[in-house]
Design a protein around this motif. Sequence first.
Motif, PDB file in Angstrom:
ATOM      1  N   ILE A  29       0.859  -1.182   0.000  1.00  0.00           N
ATOM      2  CA  ILE A  29       0.000   0.000   0.000  1.00  0.00           C
ATOM      3  C   ILE A  29       0.897   1.235   0.000  1.00  0.00           C
ATOM      4  O   ILE A  29       1.798   1.349   0.848  1.00  0.00           O
ATOM      5  CB  ILE A  29      -0.924   0.002   1.228  1.00  0.00           C
ATOM      6  N   ASP A  80       1.338   7.288   0.854  1.00  0.00           N
ATOM      7  CA  ASP A  80       0.348   8.368   0.774  1.00  0.00           C
ATOM      8  C   ASP A  80      -1.033   7.874   1.192  1.00  0.00           C
ATOM      9  O   ASP A  80      -1.754   8.559   1.914  1.00  0.00           O
ATOM     10  CB  ASP A  80       0.322   8.920  -0.658  1.00  0.00           C
ATOM     11  N   LYS A  81      -1.405   6.690   0.756  1.00  0.00           N
ATOM     12  CA  LYS A  81      -2.734   6.143   1.099  1.00  0.00           C
ATOM     13  C   LYS A  81      -2.801   5.800   2.583  1.00  0.00           C
ATOM     14  O   LYS A  81      -3.842   5.979   3.223  1.00  0.00           O
ATOM     15  CB  LYS A  81      -3.060   4.903   0.262  1.00  0.00           C
ATOM     16  N   HIS A  95      -3.485   8.993   4.378  1.00  0.00           N
ATOM     17  CA  HIS A  95      -4.893   9.372   4.241  1.00  0.00           C
ATOM     18  C   HIS A  95      -5.758   8.534   5.184  1.00  0.00           C
ATOM     19  O   HIS A  95      -6.657   9.065   5.847  1.00  0.00           O
ATOM     20  CB  HIS A  95      -5.364   9.201   2.797  1.00  0.00           C
ATOM     21  N   PHE A  96      -5.483   7.237   5.252  1.00  0.00           N
ATOM     22  CA  PHE A  96      -6.219   6.340   6.139  1.00  0.00           C
ATOM     23  C   PHE A  96      -6.070   6.780   7.596  1.00  0.00           C
ATOM     24  O   PHE A  96      -7.051   6.868   8.339  1.00  0.00           O
ATOM     25  CB  PHE A  96      -5.715   4.904   5.954  1.00  0.00           C
ATOM     26  N   GLY A 151     -11.701  14.579   3.194  1.00  0.00           N
ATOM     27  CA  GLY A 151     -11.050  13.899   2.074  1.00  0.00           C
ATOM     28  C   GLY A 151     -11.336  14.565   0.744  1.00  0.00           C
ATOM     29  O   GLY A 151     -10.430  14.806  -0.061  1.00  0.00           O
ATOM     30  N   GLU A 167      -8.740  16.818  -1.791  1.00  0.00           N
ATOM     31  CA  GLU A 167      -8.549  16.502  -3.205  1.00  0.00           C
ATOM     32  C   GLU A 167      -9.003  17.650  -4.102  1.00  0.00           C
ATOM     33  O   GLU A 167      -8.433  17.885  -5.160  1.00  0.00           O
ATOM     34  CB  GLU A 167      -9.243  15.196  -3.568  1.00  0.00           C
ATOM     35  N   ASP A 210      -6.439  12.672  -6.537  1.00  0.00           N
ATOM     36  CA  ASP A 210      -6.633  11.243  -6.770  1.00  0.00           C
ATOM     37  C   ASP A 210      -7.882  10.798  -6.015  1.00  0.00           C
ATOM     38  O   ASP A 210      -7.971  10.948  -4.792  1.00  0.00           O
ATOM     39  CB  ASP A 210      -5.406  10.487  -6.272  1.00  0.00           C
ATOM     40  N   TRP A 227      -8.735   7.915  -5.232  1.00  0.00           N
ATOM     41  CA  TRP A 227      -8.389   6.872  -4.267  1.00  0.00           C
ATOM     42  C   TRP A 227      -7.896   7.448  -2.944  1.00  0.00           C
ATOM     43  O   TRP A 227      -7.950   6.772  -1.914  1.00  0.00           O
ATOM     44  CB  TRP A 227      -7.400   5.886  -4.866  1.00  0.00           C
ATOM     45  N   ASP A 228      -7.444   8.685  -2.956  1.00  0.00           N
ATOM     46  CA  ASP A 228      -7.094   9.341  -1.696  1.00  0.00           C
ATOM     47  C   ASP A 228      -8.351   9.600  -0.869  1.00  0.00           C
ATOM     48  O   ASP A 228      -8.337   9.472   0.352  1.00  0.00           O
ATOM     49  CB  ASP A 228      -6.355  10.655  -1.949  1.00  0.00           C
ATOM     50  N   ALA A 269      -9.322   6.253   0.590  1.00  0.00           N
ATOM     51  CA  ALA A 269      -8.433   5.885   1.698  1.00  0.00           C
ATOM     52  C   ALA A 269      -8.756   6.701   2.953  1.00  0.00           C
ATOM     53  O   ALA A 269      -8.757   6.158   4.068  1.00  0.00           O
ATOM     54  CB  ALA A 269      -6.975   6.093   1.289  1.00  0.00           C
ATOM     55  N   THR A 270      -9.033   7.976   2.780  1.00  0.00           N
ATOM     56  CA  THR A 270      -9.395   8.817   3.921  1.00  0.00           C
ATOM     57  C   THR A 270     -10.687   8.319   4.563  1.00  0.00           C
ATOM     58  O   THR A 270     -10.774   8.164   5.782  1.00  0.00           O
ATOM     59  CB  THR A 270      -9.549  10.290   3.492  1.00  0.00           C
TER      60      THR A 270
END
Length: 79
Positions: free
Chosen positions: A3, A6-7, A10-11, A39, A43, A56, A58-59, A62-63
């Motif tokens: 993983i 960055d993700k 965010h998590f 989140g 972005e 992104d 996906w960010d 992930a958040t």
Amino acid sequence: MKIPYDKLLHFAVGALITALVVVVTDSLAVAGAAVLLAGAGREFYDAYHRDTNTADIWDIVATCAGWIPVALVVQISQR
């Protein structure tokens, strides 16, 4: 599968926001809305500052995923 760092950040931030909002409001729904807003807001900021940031979707995912472990702990602890 590794993983991206960055993700994971965010998590972690999503989990932290969730925990703080739950402590203040005692509401997982409000915490979920706060995490989604944070989140998406980040972005949105990234999308308009492309010289230094990359937006992104996906960010955001992930958040928002950071909400899940905190919600589980809250639900289990309220039994």
